[in-house]
Design a protein around this motif. Structure first.
Motif, PDB file in Angstrom:
ATOM      1  N   ARG A  45      23.897  79.172 -32.563  1.00 16.60           N
ATOM      2  CA  ARG A  45      24.543  80.734 -33.097  1.00 16.60           C
ATOM      3  C   ARG A  45      24.013  80.790 -34.620  1.00 16.60           C
ATOM      4  N   GLY A  46      23.535  81.779 -35.123  1.00 13.56           N
ATOM      5  CA  GLY A  46      23.239  81.921 -36.394  1.00 13.56           C
ATOM      6  C   GLY A  46      22.001  81.409 -37.047  1.00 13.56           C
ATOM      7  N   GLN A  47      21.157  80.724 -36.039  1.00 16.33           N
ATOM      8  CA  GLN A  47      19.944  80.023 -36.589  1.00 16.33           C
ATOM      9  C   GLN A  47      18.657  80.654 -35.874  1.00 16.33           C
ATOM     10  N   LEU A  48      17.643  80.342 -36.430  1.00 17.53           N
ATOM     11  CA  LEU A  48      16.414  80.621 -35.883  1.00 17.53           C
ATOM     12  C   LEU A  48      15.739  79.436 -35.144  1.00 17.53           C
ATOM     13  N   THR A  49      15.529  79.612 -34.001  1.00 18.07           N
ATOM     14  CA  THR A  49      14.834  78.771 -33.005  1.00 18.07           C
ATOM     15  C   THR A  49      13.294  79.181 -32.720  1.00 18.07           C
ATOM     16  N   SER A  50      12.272  78.419 -33.007  1.00 18.38           N
ATOM     17  CA  SER A  50      10.946  78.925 -32.564  1.00 18.38           C
ATOM     18  C   SER A  50      10.422  78.199 -31.238  1.00 18.38           C
ATOM     19  N   LEU A  51       9.706  79.011 -30.608  1.00 23.24           N
ATOM     20  CA  LEU A  51       9.333  78.290 -29.419  1.00 23.24           C
ATOM     21  C   LEU A  51       7.722  78.005 -29.672  1.00 23.24           C
ATOM     22  N   LEU A  52       7.350  77.013 -29.472  1.00 22.67           N
ATOM     23  CA  LEU A  52       6.056  76.624 -30.025  1.00 22.67           C
ATOM     24  C   LEU A  52       5.260  75.828 -28.913  1.00 22.67           C
ATOM     25  N   GLY A  53       4.227  76.027 -28.605  1.00 21.28           N
ATOM     26  CA  GLY A  53       3.194  75.395 -27.647  1.00 21.28           C
ATOM     27  C   GLY A  53       1.855  75.870 -27.635  1.00 21.28           C
ATOM     28  N   PRO A  54       1.094  75.074 -26.525  1.00 18.54           N
ATOM     29  CA  PRO A  54      -0.174  75.782 -26.382  1.00 18.54           C
ATOM     30  C   PRO A  54      -0.461  76.995 -25.715  1.00 18.54           C
ATOM     31  N   THR A 200      21.427  85.181 -34.082  1.00 15.65           N
ATOM     32  CA  THR A 200      20.732  84.187 -33.480  1.00 15.65           C
ATOM     33  C   THR A 200      19.243  84.777 -33.339  1.00 15.65           C
ATOM     34  N   PHE A 201      18.297  84.052 -33.925  1.00 15.94           N
ATOM     35  CA  PHE A 201      16.788  84.633 -33.736  1.00 15.94           C
ATOM     36  C   PHE A 201      16.104  83.601 -32.868  1.00 15.94           C
ATOM     37  N   ILE A 202      15.346  84.199 -31.990  1.00 18.86           N
ATOM     38  CA  ILE A 202      14.548  83.380 -31.002  1.00 18.86           C
ATOM     39  C   ILE A 202      13.066  83.790 -31.246  1.00 18.86           C
ATOM     40  N   PHE A 203      12.168  83.100 -31.628  1.00 16.63           N
ATOM     41  CA  PHE A 203      10.933  83.401 -32.459  1.00 16.63           C
ATOM     42  C   PHE A 203       9.609  82.748 -31.663  1.00 16.63           C
ATOM     43  N   VAL A 204       8.683  83.594 -31.228  1.00 16.87           N
ATOM     44  CA  VAL A 204       7.716  82.922 -30.643  1.00 16.87           C
ATOM     45  C   VAL A 204       6.678  82.919 -31.478  1.00 16.87           C
ATOM     46  N   THR A 205       5.784  81.748 -31.791  1.00 19.39           N
ATOM     47  CA  THR A 205       4.598  81.702 -32.724  1.00 19.39           C
ATOM     48  C   THR A 205       3.699  80.653 -31.986  1.00 19.39           C
ATOM     49  N   HIS A 206       2.419  80.933 -32.489  1.00 21.11           N
ATOM     50  CA  HIS A 206       1.317  79.908 -32.079  1.00 21.11           C
ATOM     51  C   HIS A 206       1.084  79.024 -33.211  1.00 21.11           C
ATOM     52  N   SER A 207       1.665  79.441 -34.518  1.00 19.81           N
ATOM     53  CA  SER A 207       1.369  78.791 -35.793  1.00 19.81           C
ATOM     54  C   SER A 207       2.515  77.786 -35.995  1.00 19.81           C
ATOM     55  N   ILE A 208       2.004  76.336 -36.043  1.00 22.52           N
ATOM     56  CA  ILE A 208       2.824  75.299 -36.621  1.00 22.52           C
ATOM     57  C   ILE A 208       3.355  75.613 -37.910  1.00 22.52           C
ATOM     58  N   GLU A 209       2.336  75.920 -38.873  1.00 28.90           N
ATOM     59  CA  GLU A 209       3.038  76.026 -40.155  1.00 28.90           C
ATOM     60  C   GLU A 209       4.044  76.955 -40.131  1.00 28.90           C
ATOM     61  N   GLU A 210       3.849  78.413 -39.436  1.00 34.65           N
ATOM     62  CA  GLU A 210       4.945  79.449 -39.588  1.00 34.65           C
ATOM     63  C   GLU A 210       6.344  78.822 -38.814  1.00 34.65           C
ATOM     64  N   ALA A 211       5.978  78.044 -37.803  1.00 31.18           N
ATOM     65  CA  ALA A 211       7.248  77.451 -36.897  1.00 31.18           C
ATOM     66  C   ALA A 211       8.251  76.593 -38.040  1.00 31.18           C
ATOM     67  N   VAL A 212       7.473  75.698 -38.768  1.00 32.17           N
ATOM     68  CA  VAL A 212       8.201  74.642 -39.679  1.00 32.17           C
ATOM     69  C   VAL A 212       8.776  75.458 -40.764  1.00 32.17           C
ATOM     70  N   TYR A 213       8.101  76.505 -41.279  1.00 31.14           N
ATOM     71  CA  TYR A 213       8.549  77.340 -42.497  1.00 31.14           C
ATOM     72  C   TYR A 213       9.896  78.190 -42.230  1.00 31.14           C
ATOM     73  N   VAL A 214       9.907  78.728 -40.998  1.00 32.81           N
ATOM     74  CA  VAL A 214      11.018  79.665 -40.766  1.00 32.81           C
ATOM     75  C   VAL A 214      12.129  79.260 -40.033  1.00 32.81           C
ATOM     76  N   SER A 215      11.978  78.116 -39.336  1.00 32.63           N
ATOM     77  CA  SER A 215      12.806  77.726 -38.323  1.00 32.63           C
ATOM     78  C   SER A 215      14.085  76.642 -38.622  1.00 32.63           C
ATOM     79  N   ASP A 216      15.049  76.793 -38.039  1.00 34.17           N
ATOM     80  CA  ASP A 216      16.460  75.734 -38.263  1.00 34.17           C
ATOM     81  C   ASP A 216      15.827  74.834 -37.028  1.00 34.17           C
ATOM     82  N   GLN A 217      15.312  75.297 -35.901  1.00 31.86           N
ATOM     83  CA  GLN A 217      14.986  74.401 -34.779  1.00 31.86           C
ATOM     84  C   GLN A 217      13.673  74.783 -34.183  1.00 31.86           C
ATOM     85  N   ILE A 218      12.747  73.685 -33.755  1.00 29.28           N
ATOM     86  CA  ILE A 218      11.557  74.030 -33.027  1.00 29.28           C
ATOM     87  C   ILE A 218      11.566  73.507 -31.728  1.00 29.28           C
TER      88      ILE A 218
END
Length: 267
Positions: A45-54, A200-218
């Motif tokens: 709760r209250g965090q941003l999780t990125s979903l990252l993968g091929p 709570t943010f759930i964020f789909v991205t293809h960018s590794i750099e973006e995921a690391v920059y914005v995420s509390d959890q990847i």
């Protein structure tokens, strides 16, 4: 296949105490194609999780199942302790293609979700104006989508999602259609929203750099049939100056660690 483990400084296996969204043994099959298989993941709760993968690993499929737009073949999504049976006011979706009403101005587009809920016009416009200002579009309330740049249209979509005051914001590659300079500004703005909105943010991205920059959890997802391979929590980055973050050794190391995990799946 188990992916390489990241350095302990970048990873914790302890589940956060407070969970807003749980995906429990989610499977999704399209005919003979098995997109997701027994996928389980918890979103703090209250965090941003990125979903990252091929590409094609089921990131958007999982997001749509959480939104209630797709029904899983098996398993369940739980939001705030309640199983998801379909779309609901506790979740809002920010689409990659903006999904704006072309015949409505910015003010009405942002207020549209509230209009559907029957909120009085004066109240919904007050709320919409607040979020239009928050995303940096003050002065464009009477503009129409065709009069806006791609970045501005994406801001309208974000303001609309924020205006309905959902607990969970689902974002499907929301910055992929804008130029690099706008994308970086959006990333900075997103960090500010995560800090101040308590959603709570759930964020789909293809960018590794973006995921690391914005995420509390990847969450790193495997290729089809997708499962969670690894969870990375870059805990040391959130207290650092965002202007210096892209040159920070820890940031660069995490990016390299994730690329080492994913490179074998890139054709």
């Amino acid at each position: 296949m188990v992916m390489p483990q990241t350095d302990a400084a970048f990873r914790t296996d302890a589940v956060p105490a407070e969970v807003a969204v749980s995906a429990r043994n989610i499977s999704k099959t399209y005919g003979e194609v098995e997109a997701l298989k027994n996928l389980s993941l918890e979103f703090p709760r209250g965090q941003l999780t990125s979903l990252l993968g091929p590409s094609g690993c089921g990131k958007t499929t999982l997001l749509k199942i959480i939104a209630g737009l797709l029904e899983p073949t098996s398993g369940e999504i739980v939001v705030n302790g309640k199983p998801v049976k379909g779309p609901g006011p506790d979740r809002a979706f920010v689409f990659q293609d903006f999904a704006l009403l072309p015949w409505a101005n910015v003010l009405r587009n942002v207020a549209f979700g509230l209009e559907l809920r029957g909120v009085a016009k004066s109240e919904r416009e007050d709320i919409a104006e607040k979020y239009i200002k928050e995303v940096g579009l003050a002065g464009f309330e009477k503009s129409f989508p065709h009069e806006l740049s791609g970045g501005m249209r994406q801001r309208v979509g974000l303001a609309r999602a924020l205006s309905v005051d959902a607990d969970v914001l689902l974002m499907d590659e929301p910055f992929s259609a804008v130029d690099e300079q706008t994308r970086r500004k959006f990333q900075e703005d997103l960090l500010n929203l995560v800090k101040h909105e308590n959603k709570t943010f759930i964020f789909v991205t293809h960018s590794i750099e973006e995921a690391v920059y914005v995420s509390d959890q990847i969450a790193i997802l495997l290729p089809r049939p997708s499962r969670v391979s690894e969870i990375i929590r870059p805990t040391g980055l959130r207290d650092k100056d965002v202007d210096m973050l892209r040159r920070d050794p820890e940031y660069l190391d995490i990016v390299d660690q994730i690329w080492a995990s994913l490179r074998s799946y890139v054709e």
